[in-house]
Write a protein that holds these residues in place. Structure first.
Motif, short mmCIF file in Angstrom:
data_model
loop_
_atom_site.label_atom_id
_atom_site.label_comp_id
_atom_site.label_asym_id
_atom_site.label_seq_id
_atom_site.Cartn_x
_atom_site.Cartn_y
_atom_site.Cartn_z
N UNK A 24 -45.97 -55.95 -73.19
CA UNK A 24 -46.80 -55.09 -74.04
C UNK A 24 -48.07 -55.79 -74.48
N UNK A 25 -48.06 -57.09 -74.52
CA UNK A 25 -49.25 -57.83 -74.97
C UNK A 25 -50.09 -58.35 -73.80
N UNK A 26 -49.80 -57.94 -72.58
CA UNK A 26 -50.55 -58.42 -71.41
C UNK A 26 -52.04 -58.10 -71.52
N UNK A 27 -52.39 -56.89 -71.90
CA UNK A 27 -53.80 -56.51 -71.94
C UNK A 27 -54.56 -57.35 -72.96
N UNK A 28 -53.96 -57.59 -74.12
CA UNK A 28 -54.60 -58.41 -75.14
C UNK A 28 -54.79 -59.85 -74.65
N UNK A 29 -53.78 -60.39 -73.96
CA UNK A 29 -53.92 -61.75 -73.44
C UNK A 29 -54.95 -61.81 -72.32
N UNK A 30 -55.03 -60.74 -71.53
CA UNK A 30 -56.01 -60.70 -70.45
C UNK A 30 -57.43 -60.73 -71.02
N UNK A 31 -57.67 -59.99 -72.08
CA UNK A 31 -59.01 -59.91 -72.67
C UNK A 31 -59.31 -61.14 -73.51
N UNK A 32 -58.43 -61.51 -74.43
CA UNK A 32 -58.70 -62.60 -75.36
C UNK A 32 -58.60 -63.98 -74.72
N UNK A 33 -57.63 -64.18 -73.87
CA UNK A 33 -57.40 -65.50 -73.27
C UNK A 33 -57.97 -65.63 -71.86
N UNK A 34 -58.57 -64.54 -71.37
CA UNK A 34 -59.17 -64.50 -70.02
C UNK A 34 -58.16 -64.90 -68.93
N UNK A 35 -56.96 -64.33 -69.04
CA UNK A 35 -55.94 -64.58 -68.04
C UNK A 35 -56.03 -63.51 -66.95
N UNK A 36 -55.77 -63.93 -65.73
CA UNK A 36 -55.77 -62.98 -64.61
C UNK A 36 -54.40 -62.30 -64.52
N UNK A 37 -54.31 -61.21 -63.78
CA UNK A 37 -52.99 -60.59 -63.58
C UNK A 37 -51.98 -61.55 -62.94
N UNK A 38 -52.46 -62.44 -62.10
CA UNK A 38 -51.57 -63.43 -61.50
C UNK A 38 -50.97 -64.33 -62.58
N UNK A 39 -51.81 -64.81 -63.50
CA UNK A 39 -51.34 -65.67 -64.59
C UNK A 39 -50.32 -64.95 -65.46
N UNK A 40 -50.57 -63.67 -65.71
CA UNK A 40 -49.64 -62.89 -66.53
C UNK A 40 -48.30 -62.70 -65.80
N UNK A 41 -48.38 -62.54 -64.48
CA UNK A 41 -47.16 -62.45 -63.69
C UNK A 41 -46.36 -63.73 -63.73
N UNK A 42 -47.06 -64.86 -63.70
CA UNK A 42 -46.39 -66.16 -63.80
C UNK A 42 -45.72 -66.30 -65.17
N UNK A 43 -46.38 -65.82 -66.22
CA UNK A 43 -45.77 -65.84 -67.55
C UNK A 43 -44.48 -65.03 -67.58
N UNK A 44 -44.53 -63.85 -66.98
CA UNK A 44 -43.33 -63.01 -66.94
C UNK A 44 -42.22 -63.67 -66.13
#
Length: 86
Positions: free
Chosen positions: A52-72
């Motif tokens: 649920x917080x992926x979009x906020x992390x993508x904008x604020x922390x400049x993470x790519x979708x790949x990085x978010x997938x690695x987090x998951x």
């Protein structure tokens, strides 16, 4: 032989058990079921906090979708060995 007979006779003098050793009332079982359902709902909400917080992390922390997938992936890998203990 006499020992077996005396043991059998001693065993027959015991009172028969009328109750089950782990007999619980219906209210106890319903309370346990309610508690399990509540814990499961909280656990499900907790598991959805990261996605649920992926979009906020993508904008604020400049993470790519790949990085978010690695987090998951890391969340799932960290939770897997802890599940039997938890």
């Amino acid at each position: 032989m006499t020992e077996e007979k005396s043991m059998a006779a001693a065993g027959s003098m015991e009172k028969p058990r009328t109750e089950e050793p782990f007999a619980y009332s219906r209210a106890d079982r319903n309370y346990t079921l309610l508690a399990l359902c509540a814990m499961s709902a909280i656990k499900g909400a907790d598991l959805q906090m990261l996605p649920a917080s992926f979009r906020a992390m993508e904008v604020d922390l400049h993470l790519s979708p790949y990085d978010l997938g690695v987090l998951a992936l890391c969340q799932g890998v960290a939770c897997a060995p802890a599940r039997p203990v938890w």
